[in-house]
Scaffold this active site. Structure first.
Site, PDB file in Angstrom:
ATOM      1  CG  ASP A  38      63.645  -5.798  -9.114  1.00 43.47           C
ATOM      2  OD1 ASP A  38      63.925  -5.264  -8.023  1.00 43.47           O
ATOM      3  OD2 ASP A  38      64.423  -5.823 -10.089  1.00 43.47           O
TER       4      ASP A  38
ATOM      5  CG  ASP B 284      52.254  -7.406  21.597  1.00 44.91           C
ATOM      6  OD1 ASP B 284      52.167  -8.526  22.141  1.00 44.91           O
ATOM      7  OD2 ASP B 284      53.170  -6.607  21.833  1.00 44.91           O
TER       8      ASP B 284
ATOM      9  CB  CYS C  93      55.288 -16.013  18.590  1.00 45.74           C
ATOM     10  SG  CYS C  93      57.063 -16.111  18.889  1.00 45.74           S
TER      11      CYS C  93
ATOM     12  CD  GLU D  49      57.179  -7.238  -1.128  1.00 45.58           C
ATOM     13  OE1 GLU D  49      57.303  -7.136  -2.363  1.00 45.58           O
ATOM     14  OE2 GLU D  49      57.221  -6.275  -0.354  1.00 45.58           O
TER      15      GLU D  49
ATOM     16  N   GLY E 187      58.203   3.933   4.112  1.00 44.62           N
ATOM     17  CA  GLY E 187      57.026   3.739   3.292  1.00 44.62           C
ATOM     18  C   GLY E 187      57.262   4.087   1.836  1.00 44.62           C
TER      19      GLY E 187
ATOM     20  CB  VAL F 195      68.407   3.477   3.700  1.00 41.17           C
ATOM     21  CG1 VAL F 195      69.831   3.989   3.920  1.00 41.17           C
ATOM     22  CG2 VAL F 195      67.409   4.629   3.776  1.00 41.17           C
TER      23      VAL F 195
ATOM     24  CG  ASP G 135      61.230 -18.446  13.946  1.00 40.31           C
ATOM     25  OD1 ASP G 135      59.979 -18.474  13.839  1.00 40.31           O
ATOM     26  OD2 ASP G 135      61.831 -17.756  14.782  1.00 40.31           O
TER      27      ASP G 135
ATOM     28  CG  ASP H  72      58.689  12.065  11.139  1.00 39.60           C
ATOM     29  OD1 ASP H  72      57.863  11.813  12.041  1.00 39.60           O
ATOM     30  OD2 ASP H  72      59.156  11.184  10.390  1.00 39.60           O
TER      31      ASP H  72
END
Length: 523
Positions: free
Chosen positions: A413, A491, A455, A424, A22, A26, A451, A171
């Site tokens: 950016d 879902d 779904c 985005e 969030g 990395v 694609d 966490d």
């Protein structure tokens, strides 16, 4: 070398994205002086903690910390890190404590270096390329209590080291436990100390993020968080390792919280009949509501089951592995979605974008063409450089927007790495189109069904949620587990993917959720 003179790009070649959180991203990095040498010894993970405000005098770092050295040189001081993001400063404090008191340790992620610039702080970390804990387990041909005990022993070893340094992870969950490499005997590393705290020194980061499955009763009741809170989380992990499902299952989030605070779990006979009694006794001790009665990490290391002396070395029921595979798939999907929601800044970008391009109104076929040209022109299909973005605008004959290309590009950016996420930008342009009803829902859905499979995959759902403007999210979005509830609405059949019918049905069942989703395509 003085402050402000070192740059990450001078010493490291930064390549593909390994993961997003969030508040961070990395990437893989390779030390430039070693690019032509043995890459296995020069590859690192570079975690960029984004700052919310620029420093007036961003400082570089005087030099690299030699591995094993206990110096704090190389860390920005709190005065030098002039940021408003509590998470950023908190992680730096905790990582400094780890370097001083823990590293190097076979079961704790190592920090090699730190860089700071106007975009944020870059932590150069040990690269863990062996995959997540549950991914490794579900891929094994054989799985027994012995393998589970080995996992628990390694996590306990890492926790014992950080707890000795008075650090509470806060966490601990499967996705924060990664194998160092792909070898079968690879060490397991505890990582991601962004929500950690130093006992009696730093305040725990306020708030609970994502699923509450691993959260201790004292954390839910806003009581004192201690090292014993991590032991509860380890108990939850062990329960899942031996059953394939979490210990606290309820119809809604409020019921689950109550079950956790009461320690209301059980060992269902059908699932647990083949599991040894010492394993169940250990779980019961870890999932004790009273923190003082839980074993410490040090005590766990001498437990006969954890040492492998009483762990059964016979293959577990294949049904357990099957359940673990299903649980792992849903966990990863939710984690991606949660990270995307918290990283959302699309609302502010869209307002700025609209001020740049005025009333330019893209039709649905134009949005589709924009997507196709992105895939055709951009080298890696999902991310575009500025020159590639300009080529896309030219190819679409959107000549009136070309003068604004660099400014539009700059809006997206976010981490200043010279690339933007295609999806985005698509969402930003789509926000200028005011659509209603089912057409609007389908536009939201199709924009991320890249694609055209009918779904949305876990990655596509994550991108969709990233597009939701934070200002329009439910007011209780920060409540523990609320994001899980939102995903569960989508879902419906729990198969790890969302069809348009499921998507639409979720919107019809919950009008507030429909308002949230539609807000991403309204000006």
């Amino acid at each position: 070398m003085g402050y402000g003179t070192r740059k990450l790009s001078d010493e490291y070649e930064v390549s593909e994205i390994l993961g997003r959180g969030g508040f961070s991203v990395v990437r893989k990095g390779t030390k430039k002086s070693s690019i032509e040498e043995e890459k296995s010894q020069s590859q690192v993970a570079i975690k960029t903690l984004r700052r919310l405000g620029a420093s007036n005098n961003p400082s570089g770092l005087p030099r690299k910390k030699d591995i094993g050295e206990k110096s704090t040189i190389g860390f920005p001081t709190m005065r030098q890190v002039s940021v408003s993001d509590t998470l950023l400063t908190n992680e730096i404090l905790v990582m400094r404590r780890i370097v001083e008191n823990v590293s190097p340790h076979p079961n704790v992620i190592d920090l090699y270096d730190v860089y700071e610039d106007t975009n944020g702080v870059h932590l150069v970390l040990e690269l863990c390329s062996g995959g997540e804990l549950f991914d490794r387990i579900v891929a094994q041909d054989k799985y027994s209590e012995t393998e589970a005990a080995t996992v628990v022993h390694q996590i306990a070893s890492g926790l014992e080291a950080v707890h000795r340094a008075n650090i509470v992870h806060r966490d601990l969950k499967p996705e924060n436990c990664l194998f160092l490499d792909v070898r079968k005997d690879s060490p397991l590393k505890i990582m991601d100390f962004g929500l950690s705290s130093v006992e009696e020194f730093t305040d725990p980061v306020v708030g609970l993020f994502g699923s509450i499955d691993y959260v201790s009763p004292e954390a839910l009741s806003q009581g004192k968080i201690t090292t014993k809170s991590d032991m509860w989380s380890l108990g939850v992990i062990l329960y899942i390792l031996l059953s394939g499902y979490p210990p606290f299952i309820a119809q809604n989030n409020r019921q689950k919280q109550q079950m956790i605070m009461n320690g209301n779990f059980s060992f269902y006979e059908k699932t647990w009949k083949g599991i040894s009694q010492p394993a169940k006794n250990l779980i019961s001790s870890l999932l004790t509501v009273d923190p003082s009665k839980r074993p410490s990490a040090l005590e766990l290391l001498s437990d006969p089951w954890v040492k492998g002396e009483k762990a059964k070395d016979v293959q577990m029921d294949p049904e357990i592995v099957s359940r673990l595979q299903s649980f792992n798939a849903r966990r990863k999907l939710r984690a991606a979605a949660i990270a995307s929601v918290w990283s959302s800044t699309i609302f502010l970008r869209t307002k700025k974008l609209k001020s740049l391009v005025g009333s330019y109104d893209l039709k649905e076929e134009e949005i589709e063409n924009l997507r196709m040209h992105f895939k055709k022109i951009c080298a890696d299909r999902d991310n575009a450089t500025l020159s590639e973005f300009e080529e896309v605008l030219k190819a679409m004959n959107m000549l009136s927007l070309i003068p604004f290309a660099s400014r539009i590009f700059d809006l997206f950016d976010n981490n200043r790495d010279g690339t933007v996420d295609m999806r985005e930008i698509l969402c930003g342009f789509s926000s200028l189109k005011n659509s209603k009803g089912e057409d609007a829902l389908r536009l939201c859905f199709q924009m991320y069904d890249t694609d055209r499979s009918g779904c949305i995959s876990k990655e596509e759902v994550a991108s969709m949620l990233r597009a939701l403007p934070y200002d329009c999210l439910p007011t209780d979005i920060t409540e523990p587990g609320k994001l899980d509830e939102i995903f569960d609405l989508m879902d419906a059949n729990n198969d790890g993917k969302v069809t348009f019918d499921e998507f639409k049905a979720a919107m019809q069942r919950d009008s507030s959720l429909q308002d949230v989703v539609l807000s991403s395509i309204r000006p």
